[in-house]
Design an enzyme around this catalytic site. Structure first.
Site, mmCIF file in Angstrom:
data_model
loop_
_atom_site.group_PDB
_atom_site.id
_atom_site.type_symbol
_atom_site.label_atom_id
_atom_site.label_comp_id
_atom_site.label_asym_id
_atom_site.label_seq_id
_atom_site.Cartn_x
_atom_site.Cartn_y
_atom_site.Cartn_z
ATOM 1 N N TYR B 58 0.853 -1.190 0.000
ATOM 2 C CA TYR B 58 0.000 0.000 0.000
ATOM 3 C C TYR B 58 0.886 1.236 0.000
ATOM 4 O O TYR B 58 1.871 1.313 0.744
ATOM 5 C CB TYR B 58 -0.926 0.020 1.221
ATOM 6 N N GLU B 59 0.478 2.192 -0.823
ATOM 7 C CA GLU B 59 1.259 3.402 -1.097
ATOM 8 C C GLU B 59 1.726 4.156 0.156
ATOM 9 O O GLU B 59 2.770 4.793 0.146
ATOM 10 C CB GLU B 59 0.393 4.323 -1.973
#
Lengths: 324, 272
Positions: B58-59
């Protein structure tokens, strides 16, 4: 030992008009919202925001006319409002200068600041209009003349890789903020910061800044934090002011403490569509309350209890998030 | 009705179709980078079906989490649950630049026939008709991952001959300082890794002719005609490699999506 503990009002008085400011957090998570409200009550002006990414906190500052320059890559309220209405309006009025970089560019700019070097090289976002020299807005406004020591004389530079011959690489200039405003879960009496969950780009933002203000859910004994130093992010001597402020990130969320207050952010987003509605919202929730305690009382216990995180899961199991 | 049977039109929403078509793009063992929204549904569905050993980054800085509650954002504490590592942006964007990411899902307000995407402004940059949220990590991910898949809304005003502003680089990109459009291979040289491989919309799946750098229609979703798709596109479509109809969702996929991945209805409309 210098006592760094102070009131929210005193901490926010450290911020001067026209300062370059950055924040902890990611979009709608762990933003120092109580300090944002206090900055608005103290009518800060001319702020230069530099952020890896932006969100609800900056929309409020921009909408209230406190910001003159915004350098970042993204602004919005995620699931709770996709359009940055305040920035859109102020951009059109030409009262805010917007300098677009990419996420990685901003991250490396802040990292360069934290490392004490003038720039970092990166391969990210080659071929895009972010690098278009025509779209260098600070240059267009005549602000890249070296007069302001916080504004680099170029937006980007390009150089051939001198070591491995892998082509043309982008140089992004360091960011050197006056102040970083942080929301953390725990801080020691001397300023040691413990952040749990994702640390986002907090380490770089804090280390790049001249002064650091920390709003913490809890002030805890340094001796407690020193039992497990591997869990701490920042040593105390990098911190200048500490304010204990439970729920200080509301309506954004804080890992282990509370979830994002989605409906509240949705109301901010809806109100920000026009100047008039935005002013009404600000009168009710910012100027109409004296301090953080009044704000929490106005929110009410039941609203806050729904947001409170489960101590095992680290998020709330009571908050309704979807349509079912 | 069995899990493997295709659902009939009316039994699934267009969001279901998007999530399912996107999930099928993941190969097992791949490292996938995801932002907030539909990409989360797609990768979580893929992990239940075709790519159980894929790893998700996840970013905002969590790696290979195994939560049982769908995050509403990449910054959400739910991304941390049973993760391999919870770190920060500097870690995951460095890994991206290092070349560790195989696939990423992205979105955008406008796209052109070269796969260039705009998420910055509509109209003139200096006097825009609309200010969009901005690039976010879109161009970084799109320039540094091996493959990207765009999930978009199919509308004439969004599918353009050429976008107003290239936020995120497709197959024909700008070479600065002149700003001439060149093939991505030329612009990226030794650091070329790949690029946009699919665009999945509410009407069709598109892919790219990498040599020409242009988009073509791969499949049309059930019930969509070529004429309807062309009416909703601002450039002349290439149907020369069209394989026919997109596989609709199966009952098994719909069950996983609605009952396991997003039972709260955060991203999925409640009407199936």
């Amino acid at each position: 030992m210098i006592d760094k503990r102070c009131s929210l009002q005193e901490a926010v008085q450290m911020i001067q008009d026209n300062d370059m400011i950055t924040f902890s957090g990611f979009v709608i998570w762990r933003r120092p919202m109580a300090a944002i409200y206090e900055m608005l009550r103290q009518e800060k002006k001319g702020l230069h925001l530099v952020e890896v990414n932006s969100g609800t906190h900056a929309e409020l500052l921009i909408g209230a006319g406190a910001v003159s320059i915004w350098e970042s890559c993204w602004i919005g309220h995620e699931l709770y409002g996709k359009v940055p209405y305040c920035l859109d309006r102020k951009m059109r009025e030409r009262s805010v200068i917007v300098e677009d970089y990419s996420h990685q560019h901003m991250l490396y700019r802040i990292a360069a600041g934290a490392m004490g070097i003038p720039y970092l090289p990166t391969w990210a976002s080659r071929g895009t209009d972010i690098l278009n020299p025509e779209y260098d807005m600070l240059e267009k406004m005549g602000l890249r003349n070296g007069a302001n020591d916080r504004i680099p004389v170029k937006k980007f530079d390009f150089a051939q890789d001198p070591f491995y011959n892998e082509g043309e690489i982008i140089h992004v200039p360091a960011v050197r903020p006056h102040v970083c405003i942080v929301h953390a879960q725990q801080v020691g009496e001397e300023g040691t910061i413990r952040i749990t969950g994702q640390t986002y780009s907090d380490e770089q933002a804090i280390k790049a800044s001249d002064q650091v203000i920390v709003l913490a859910e809890e002030i805890v004994p340094e001796s407690y934090l020193r039992e497990e130093p591997e869990r701490n992010l920042i040593p105390g001597y990098l911190v200048d002011a500490i304010v204990e402020l439970p729920w200080g990130a509301h309506p954004t969320g804080a890992y282990g403490y509370y979830d994002v207050d989605g409906p509240f952010i949705r109301e901010i987003s809806a109100a920000s569509k026009t100047d008039e509605k935005f002013a009404n919202w600000m009168d009710e929730w910012v100027y109409g309350v004296k301090n953080h305690e009044e704000y929490l009382n106005k929110l009410g216990v039941s609203r806050l209890e729904k947001l409170r995180a489960n101590s095992y899961r680290k998020y709330s199991t009571k908050v309704k998030r979807g349509t079912r | 009705m069995t899990d493997k049977q295709y659902a009939k039109p009316g039994e699934y929403s267009i969001v279901d179709m998007l999530a399912v078509a996107s999930a099928r793009e993941v190969k097992d063992e791949e490292v996938v980078f995801a932002g907030t929204g539909l990409p989360m549904l797609a990768i979580m569905l893929a992990q239940q079906l075709n790519a159980p050993n894929s790893k998700l980054i996840y970013e905002a800085g969590t790696i290979d989490s195994k939560g049982d509650s769908l995050p509403s954002s990449v910054g959400d504490p739910r991304c941390v649950t049973k993760a391999s590592v919870a770190s920060g942006l500097f870690d995951v964007f460095n890994q991206l630049q290092r070349g560790k990411v195989d696939l990423a899902y992205l979105g955008g307000a406008e796209i052109d026939k070269y796969g260039n995407v705009n998420t910055t402004v509509a109209g003139d940059y200096f006097i825009p008709t609309v200010r969009f949220p901005g690039s976010g990590g879109n161009p970084d991910i799109n320039s540094l991952a091996r493959r990207t898949v765009f999930i978009m809304v199919q509308e004439k005003r969004r599918f353009k001959e050429q976008v107003d502003y290239i936020t995120s680089p497709g197959w024909m990109v700008r070479k600065w300082p002149e700003g001439t459009l060149v093939h991505r291979r030329e612009a990226y040289g030794a650091k070329f890794r790949g690029g946009p491989s699919a665009v999945i919309t509410n009407m069709a799946v598109f892919r790219f002719n990498e040599e020409m750098g242009t988009m073509y229609v791969d499949t049309l979703h059930p019930g969509v005609t070529r004429e309807q798709l062309q009416e909703n596109t601002g450039f002349t479509l290439d149907f020369s490699q069209c394989r026919g109809e997109t596989e609709p969702p199966t009952y098994g996929e719909l069950h996983i999506l609605h009952d396991i991945v997003d039972p709260e209805g955060i991203f999925l409309p409640s009407v199936k």
